[in-house]
Design a protein around this motif. Structure first.
Motif, short mmCIF file in Angstrom:
data_model
loop_
_atom_site.label_atom_id
_atom_site.label_comp_id
_atom_site.label_asym_id
_atom_site.label_seq_id
_atom_site.Cartn_x
_atom_site.Cartn_y
_atom_site.Cartn_z
N PHE A 30 0.84 -1.20 0.00
CA PHE A 30 0.00 0.00 0.00
C PHE A 30 0.87 1.26 0.00
O PHE A 30 0.63 2.20 -0.76
CB PHE A 30 -0.93 -0.02 1.21
CG PHE A 30 -1.93 1.09 1.23
CD1 PHE A 30 -3.07 1.02 0.45
CD2 PHE A 30 -1.74 2.22 2.01
CE1 PHE A 30 -4.00 2.05 0.45
CE2 PHE A 30 -2.65 3.25 2.02
CZ PHE A 30 -3.79 3.16 1.24
N VAL A 31 1.90 1.25 0.87
CA VAL A 31 2.80 2.41 0.95
C VAL A 31 3.56 2.58 -0.38
O VAL A 31 3.67 3.69 -0.93
CB VAL A 31 3.78 2.24 2.14
CG1 VAL A 31 4.87 3.31 2.10
CG2 VAL A 31 3.03 2.30 3.45
N PHE A 32 4.07 1.45 -0.91
CA PHE A 32 4.83 1.51 -2.17
C PHE A 32 3.93 1.95 -3.33
O PHE A 32 4.33 2.71 -4.20
CB PHE A 32 5.43 0.13 -2.45
CG PHE A 32 6.38 0.11 -3.60
CD1 PHE A 32 7.56 0.83 -3.58
CD2 PHE A 32 6.09 -0.65 -4.74
CE1 PHE A 32 8.43 0.81 -4.64
CE2 PHE A 32 6.96 -0.66 -5.82
CZ PHE A 32 8.14 0.06 -5.76
N GLY A 33 2.66 1.47 -3.32
CA GLY A 33 1.71 1.88 -4.36
C GLY A 33 1.40 3.36 -4.29
O GLY A 33 1.26 4.03 -5.32
N CYS A 34 1.26 3.90 -3.06
CA CYS A 34 1.01 5.35 -2.90
C CYS A 34 2.19 6.16 -3.41
O CYS A 34 2.02 7.21 -4.06
CB CYS A 34 0.75 5.67 -1.43
SG CYS A 34 -0.85 5.10 -0.84
N ILE A 35 3.42 5.66 -3.15
CA ILE A 35 4.62 6.37 -3.63
C ILE A 35 4.66 6.34 -5.16
O ILE A 35 4.96 7.35 -5.81
CB ILE A 35 5.90 5.75 -3.02
CG1 ILE A 35 5.95 6.02 -1.52
CG2 ILE A 35 7.16 6.28 -3.70
CD1 ILE A 35 7.02 5.28 -0.78
N LEU A 36 4.36 5.18 -5.76
CA LEU A 36 4.38 5.05 -7.22
C LEU A 36 3.32 5.93 -7.88
O LEU A 36 3.54 6.50 -8.94
CB LEU A 36 4.16 3.59 -7.64
CG LEU A 36 5.37 2.65 -7.53
CD1 LEU A 36 4.97 1.25 -7.95
CD2 LEU A 36 6.51 3.13 -8.41
N ILE A 37 2.14 6.02 -7.23
CA ILE A 37 1.05 6.81 -7.81
C ILE A 37 1.36 8.30 -7.73
O ILE A 37 0.93 9.08 -8.57
CB ILE A 37 -0.28 6.45 -7.13
CG1 ILE A 37 -1.16 5.78 -8.17
CG2 ILE A 37 -1.02 7.62 -6.57
CD1 ILE A 37 -2.47 5.30 -7.75
N ASP A 38 2.12 8.71 -6.68
CA ASP A 38 2.52 10.12 -6.58
C ASP A 38 3.48 10.49 -7.71
O ASP A 38 3.43 11.59 -8.24
CB ASP A 38 3.18 10.39 -5.23
CG ASP A 38 2.14 10.54 -4.12
OD1 ASP A 38 0.96 10.74 -4.47
OD2 ASP A 38 2.51 10.46 -2.94
N GLU A 39 4.39 9.56 -8.04
CA GLU A 39 5.37 9.85 -9.09
C GLU A 39 4.73 9.83 -10.48
O GLU A 39 4.88 10.75 -11.26
CB GLU A 39 6.54 8.85 -9.01
CG GLU A 39 7.36 9.02 -7.74
CD GLU A 39 8.42 7.95 -7.59
OE1 GLU A 39 8.50 7.05 -8.45
OE2 GLU A 39 9.18 8.02 -6.61
N SER A 40 4.05 8.73 -10.77
CA SER A 40 3.38 8.62 -12.07
C SER A 40 2.30 7.55 -11.98
O SER A 40 2.52 6.49 -11.39
CB SER A 40 4.38 8.26 -13.16
OG SER A 40 4.91 6.97 -12.92
N VAL A 41 1.14 7.83 -12.53
CA VAL A 41 0.03 6.88 -12.50
C VAL A 41 0.33 5.76 -13.48
O VAL A 41 0.46 5.98 -14.68
CB VAL A 41 -1.30 7.57 -12.86
CG1 VAL A 41 -2.43 6.55 -12.87
CG2 VAL A 41 -1.60 8.69 -11.89
#
Length: 204
Positions: A30-41
Motif C-alpha cells: 500500500f505504501v509503495f503503491g502510494c509512492i508510485l502513484i505520486d510519481e506517475s500513475v
C-alpha cells in the motif's frame, strides 16, 4: 450421526505466521503503491493499491479459522449447517474461517463438576450513555473430562407405598461428540433426566 475426527488440521502456527506476513506485505504494498502513484500513475501502482487495500480490509477473516484446544477438550464444527468434523486432540489448528462451533449445552449449568468454563461464562459489561448491557461470552468447547453429576434428592414411593428420599451421583464423560451434540437437544439435561428416571425405576 458418525463422529469425524479432524486430525490433519494442526497447522495453526504456520497459517498464523503466513497471515501476519501477508498483512505486512499488504502494508508495504500500500505504501509503495502510494509512492508510485505520486510519481506517475501506472497500471502496476493501481493494481498494487487495489490488492493491498482489499487484503487490509478482509485479511482479518482468515484469522477466525485459528482454534486452540487444551487437553481433554473438543470442538464440533459445522459449515453452513452441515457437520464438518470434530477437533479432539490438543493443539493449534487452522480450519475454514466460516466454520462455527456447536455446543447446545454450553449455557447449561447443572449441579456438576469439571465443566470447561467452571460452570459460568465470562461476562462483559458494555456501557454507553449511562446504559449498561451485560453480554455473556459462551465457550463452545466440549469437555472430555470425567465429570460428576450430583442431582438433587427426590422423594419416591416404592412398590409398597413407603416414601423414600434418595439422591444420585453419576460419573460421566462425553465419548462421541457428534452424538452428544446432534442426537439430543441438550446432552447435559438429557443425562440429568435419564439419571432421575433410572433412579425412580431402581427404587420402585
Amino acid at each position: 450421526m458418525q463422529e469425524k475426527i479432524l486430525g490433519n488440521r494442526k497447522n495453526g502456527m504456520a497459517m498464523m505466521l503466513l497471515f501476519i506476513l501477508l498483512y505486512l506485505a499488504a502494508i508495504a504494498g500500500f505504501v509503495f503503491g502510494c509512492i508510485l502513484i505520486d510519481e506517475s500513475v501506472s497500471a502496476l501502482a493501481i493494481v498494487l493499491l487495489i490488492v493491498s487495500s482489499l487484503w487490509l480490509l478482509i485479511g482479518w477473516i482468515p484469522f477466525m479459522g485459528l482454534k486452540v484446544l487444551k487437553p481433554q477438550e473438543a470442538l464440533v464444527l459445522t459449515l453452513f449447517g452441515r457437520y464438518v468434523g470434530t477437533l479432539k486432540s490438543d493443539g493449534f489448528y487452522y480450519v475454514n474461517p466460516f466454520c462455527t462451533a456447536v455446543n447446545p449445552a454450553a449455557k447449561t449449568r447443572l449441579n456438576q463438576s469439571g465443566d470447561v468454563d467452571g460452570g459460568a461464562g465470562k461476562s462483559i459489561v458494555l456501557s454507553q450513555n449511562q446504559m449498561s448491557v451485560n453480554t455473556e461470552l459462551v465457550n463452545r468447547k466440549i469437555s472430555l473430562k470425567i465429570m460428576t453429576l450430583n442431582n438433587n434428592r427426590q422423594k419416591i414411593n416404592d412398590c409398597l407405598g413407603n416414601p423414600v428420599e434418595i439422591g444420585i451421583a453419576v460419573m460421566w464423560r462425553v465419548v462421541d461428540t457428534a452424538k452428544a451434540v446432534f442426537n439430543v437437544d441438550n446432552y447435559k439435561e438429557y443425562l440429568s433426566l435419564q439419571c432421575d428416571s433410572a433412579l425412580r425405576n431402581i427404587v420402585r
